[in-house]
Design a protein around this motif. Structure first.
Motif, short mmCIF file in Angstrom:
data_model
loop_
_atom_site.label_atom_id
_atom_site.label_comp_id
_atom_site.label_asym_id
_atom_site.label_seq_id
_atom_site.Cartn_x
_atom_site.Cartn_y
_atom_site.Cartn_z
N THR A 135 0.82 -1.22 0.00
CA THR A 135 0.00 0.00 0.00
C THR A 135 0.85 1.27 0.00
OG1 THR A 135 -0.17 -0.10 2.43
CG2 THR A 135 -1.94 -1.14 1.14
N ILE A 136 2.12 1.14 0.44
CA ILE A 136 3.02 2.29 0.31
C ILE A 136 3.41 2.46 -1.15
CG2 ILE A 136 5.26 3.26 0.94
CD1 ILE A 136 5.14 1.61 3.52
N GLN A 137 3.77 1.33 -1.79
CA GLN A 137 4.24 1.36 -3.18
C GLN A 137 3.16 1.86 -4.13
OE1 GLN A 137 7.58 0.10 -4.18
NE2 GLN A 137 6.98 1.45 -5.85
N ASN A 138 1.92 1.38 -3.95
CA ASN A 138 0.86 1.79 -4.89
C ASN A 138 0.20 3.11 -4.52
OD1 ASN A 138 -1.03 1.18 -2.83
ND2 ASN A 138 -1.39 -0.90 -3.62
N GLY A 139 0.61 3.71 -3.38
CA GLY A 139 0.10 5.02 -3.01
C GLY A 139 -1.24 5.02 -2.32
#
Length: 387
Positions: free
Chosen positions: A339-343
């Motif tokens: 969820t950090i990577q996909n924003g």
């Protein structure tokens, strides 16, 4: 009236009170030096006053000896009971899980320590420095990362995290060291307003280079029934508008919203995320400093059933690894690498390599290498999200 007897008793009483005063001063000194709890300071004051009263009663015999002795035994039992209750509560509090930067053993991440946890490249580094190594400093949570950078690029030797080219003094001190020329590059979250003002007052421009992303997380006791909160609810808790867990779907109980010290990376992040909404006064703990000055500190997060705290994902899950806390979803999104990577996680933020106009010739090459595929691979291998 036998004035001679009264005079003798008065002198005896004054002498005993003098020795009591000396004992009281010595007891306070020992408490401040060895123990540090305000309870024992107050206990010593109360005990001294109580003994002073009984000295007067015993010497002048204003009350029958049997009554005086009974009162003394009663006070003694009450005092011992108070100490027992206090120590029981203190032991229960100290046995709680904590999230505290000072509780991390950074020695296990030193770049070339035996069995170091600092990750390494799978291939030789494209940058190797033999001299003029930039002096690195930064946040506790980021030390494992820039220790890995040093492991890949710096000459092999011992780098003491307390005083070397690769040290870790926490975010607040790292910014101070950068502004004072004691560090060439620091690794931290974005500066606080006070840190920016300190830089302006010295005529220094802080250069912030994003090198990775991380989640700002909130956590509660694992027994807390609340699984997640909205941004508005979290802001309401930290302004003090929401004071009970029942207001956000939990079991009734007063919310204990812990905060971090001023100018720490997580506290600066909280202040930015609050969007200028005023923070409530945090819980305080009285502790002894130095030779006895009692000062108030922002309380270390202790995992009371009604507590809530915050940190960064890597620190809270990898460096602490405290199974008794649970990370909260924010606006229905759980904090994790995906969820950090996909924003999608709303509280993800970049962290930085921060520099000034250092004369060290290797600052720019090191910074360029950190942004290269090799440097970014260490960001990911350590446990952060690369750019």
């Amino acid at each position: 009236m036998n004035w001679k007897s009264v005079l003798e008793k008065s002198l005896i009483c004054l002498l005993l009170l003098f020795f009591l005063f000396i004992g009281w001063v010595f007891a306070r000194f020992i408490i401040l030096l060895m123990v540090g709890q305000r309870f024992y300071l107050r206990f010593a004051d109360a005990a001294a006053c109580t003994l002073a009263v009984f000295i007067v009663l015993w010497v002048f015999a204003f009350v029958r000896a049997k009554v005086t002795n009974l009162l003394f035994v009663t006070c003694l039992i009450a005092g011992l009971s108070a100490v027992s209750v206090y120590e029981y509560n203190r032991h229960a509090r100290d046995s709680l899980a904590t999230v505290n930067e000072q509780g991390v053993d950074l020695r296990v991440y030193q770049p070339f320590g035996s069995n170091t946890k600092a990750v390494s490249l799978d291939e030789p580094s494209t940058l190797k420095l033999a001299a003029d190594m930039p002096r690195l400093d930064g946040a506790t949570a980021l030390y494992p990362l820039y220790a890995a950078f040093a492991r890949a690029v710096y000459p092999e030797k011992e780098y003491d995290f307390r005083n070397s080219e690769v040290m870790c003094t926490t975010t607040a001190d790292a910014y101070s060291n950068l502004l004072e020329g004691k560090a060439d590059m620091i690794f931290a979250a974005a500066p606080s307003k006070q840190q920016l003002e300190a830089a302006r007052s010295k005529g220094i421009e802080l250069k912030l280079t994003p090198i990775g992303r991380e989640a700002f997380v909130f956590f509660v006791n694992s027994r807390n029934t609340v699984q997640g909160l909205s941004k508005a609810q979290l802001q309401g808790i930290y302004t003090g508008d929401i004071r009970d867990w029942s207001e956000v779907g939990g079991s009734p109980g007063r919310i204990r919203a812990f905060q971090r010290p001023e100018n720490s990376g997580s506290q600066s992040m909280l202040q930015r995320w609050m969007e200028d909404k005023p923070l409530m006064t945090p819980p305080k703990e009285d502790i002894a400093a130095g030779m006895g000055e009692i000062i108030d500190h922002t309380a270390v997060y202790r995992n009371y059933e009604q507590a809530i705290g915050y940190s960064f994902l890597f620190f809270a899950t990898q460096m602490i690894q405290q199974g008794e806390i649970r990370l909260l979803e924010v606006d229905g999104i759980a904090p994790n690498r995906s969820t950090i990577q996909n924003g999608h996680y709303p509280l993800a933020a970049e962290f930085y390599a921060i520099t000034t106009s250092s004369s060290n010739p290797n600052v720019a090459p090191l910074l360029q290498w950190i942004l290269s595929p090799q440097g970014q691979s260490l960001v990911e291998k350590t446990g952060y999200t690369p750019l």
